[in-house]
Design a protein around this motif. Structure first.
Motif, PDB file in Angstrom:
ATOM      1  N   GLU A   1       0.722  -1.325  -0.068  1.00 22.43           N
ATOM      2  CA  GLU A   1       0.001   0.023  -0.048  1.00 22.43           C
ATOM      3  C   GLU A   1       0.779   1.350   0.030  1.00 22.43           C
ATOM      4  O   GLU A   1       0.380   2.448   0.035  1.00 22.43           O
ATOM      5  N   GLY A   2       2.365   1.199  -0.051  1.00 23.56           N
ATOM      6  CA  GLY A   2       3.067   2.185   0.021  1.00 23.56           C
ATOM      7  C   GLY A   2       3.322   2.967   1.498  1.00 23.56           C
ATOM      8  O   GLY A   2       3.797   4.139   1.612  1.00 23.56           O
ATOM      9  N   THR A   3       3.133   2.144   2.329  1.00 21.95           N
ATOM     10  CA  THR A   3       3.552   2.414   3.789  1.00 21.95           C
ATOM     11  C   THR A   3       4.836   2.091   4.294  1.00 21.95           C
ATOM     12  O   THR A   3       5.192   0.863   3.953  1.00 21.95           O
ATOM     13  N   ALA A   4       5.435   2.853   4.853  1.00 21.46           N
ATOM     14  CA  ALA A   4       7.166   2.574   5.339  1.00 21.46           C
ATOM     15  C   ALA A   4       6.936   3.384   6.957  1.00 21.46           C
ATOM     16  O   ALA A   4       6.197   4.347   7.053  1.00 21.46           O
ATOM     17  N   GLU A   5       7.755   2.690   7.868  1.00 19.85           N
ATOM     18  CA  GLU A   5       7.906   2.967   9.045  1.00 19.85           C
ATOM     19  C   GLU A   5       9.184   3.730   9.371  1.00 19.85           C
ATOM     20  O   GLU A   5      10.137   3.044   8.840  1.00 19.85           O
ATOM     21  N   ILE A   6       9.331   4.816   9.916  1.00 24.70           N
ATOM     22  CA  ILE A   6      10.588   5.575  10.117  1.00 24.70           C
ATOM     23  C   ILE A   6      10.727   5.386  11.938  1.00 24.70           C
ATOM     24  O   ILE A   6       9.882   5.080  12.676  1.00 24.70           O
ATOM     25  N   GLY A   7      12.127   5.635  12.215  1.00 25.10           N
ATOM     26  CA  GLY A   7      12.596   5.732  13.508  1.00 25.10           C
ATOM     27  C   GLY A   7      13.621   6.811  13.272  1.00 25.10           C
ATOM     28  O   GLY A   7      14.296   6.909  12.465  1.00 25.10           O
ATOM     29  N   TYR A   8      13.994   7.191  14.653  1.00 22.88           N
ATOM     30  CA  TYR A   8      15.186   8.286  14.736  1.00 22.88           C
ATOM     31  C   TYR A   8      15.760   8.276  16.060  1.00 22.88           C
ATOM     32  O   TYR A   8      14.856   8.010  17.176  1.00 22.88           O
ATOM     33  N   SER A   9      16.936   8.626  16.283  1.00 18.98           N
ATOM     34  CA  SER A   9      17.420   8.880  17.681  1.00 18.98           C
ATOM     35  C   SER A   9      18.636  10.022  17.338  1.00 18.98           C
ATOM     36  O   SER A   9      19.279   9.709  16.555  1.00 18.98           O
TER      37      SER A   9
END
Length: 189
Positions: free
Chosen positions: A100-108
């Motif tokens: 569906e074109g969904t991606a997950e991000i994370g950051y620190s």
């Protein structure tokens, strides 16, 4: 092909590679040399730990060139008169977008570099990167309920609170419009 570097006003955001991750994990004395950047005292920051490094390395190894840019990214503070180019944090995607074109991000961000707007800038760069791929339609991010700073970073980048996730963290979502193709000019197609 996915661009493997993006820039914001104060940051160079560089996609992790097998060489960088291998150095980070197994030859840390070479890691800052390969990055061309000074290291913060508290590296690695936050939830970015050896397990995450191993996961990104495994995914890049298994996926080859097609996986480049879909996992870890390093946030480098551009050199100024007062400071050299410095690794200040990490972020990235948990993998390519789903059907569906969904991606997950994370950051620190490293502790010494927090509360300077750099996490907001890093997330902005990741949103730009997602748009540049033309493959991402929606980004999601998760944060602990007590992490108000992280929630503010997401809200400043036009994420909206979507509610609690199954693991009791908060889920944020944001639509992503594909970046305009520079070959088409300002007027589009």
């Amino acid at each position: 092909m996915i661009p493997l570097i993006t820039q914001t006003p104060r940051l160079i955001i560089l996609a992790a590679s097998r060489a960088l991750l291998t150095a980070e994990l197994h030859k840390p004395q070479y890691f800052p040399v390969l990055l061309g950047a000074a290291m913060p005292a508290d590296w690695p920051p936050g939830e970015y730990d050896r397990e995450a490094m191993h996961y990104f390395l495994e995914q890049l190894t298994a996926g080859g060139r097609d996986s480049a840019g879909w996992f870890g990214w390093y946030a480098l503070r551009k050199a100024t008169d007062a400071t050299p180019r410095t690794l200040i944090g990490t972020g990235g995607f948990m993998g390519p977008p789903d059907a569906e074109g969904t991606a997950e991000i994370g950051y620190s961000i490293s502790a010494d570099w927090r509360r300077q707007g750099l996490a907001t800038e890093l997330v902005s760069g990741l949103v730009q990167q997602a748009a540049a791929t033309g493959m991402v339609r929606q980004l999601v991010a998760h944060t602990e309920t007590e992490n108000l700073g992280s929630q503010q970073v997401l809200l400043r980048n036009d994420f909206v609170l979507a509610g609690p996730a199954a693991d009791a963290r908060l889920r944020f979502e944001r639509a992503v419009a594909p970046a305009a193709d520079p070959a088409l000019g300002a007027g589009g197609a």
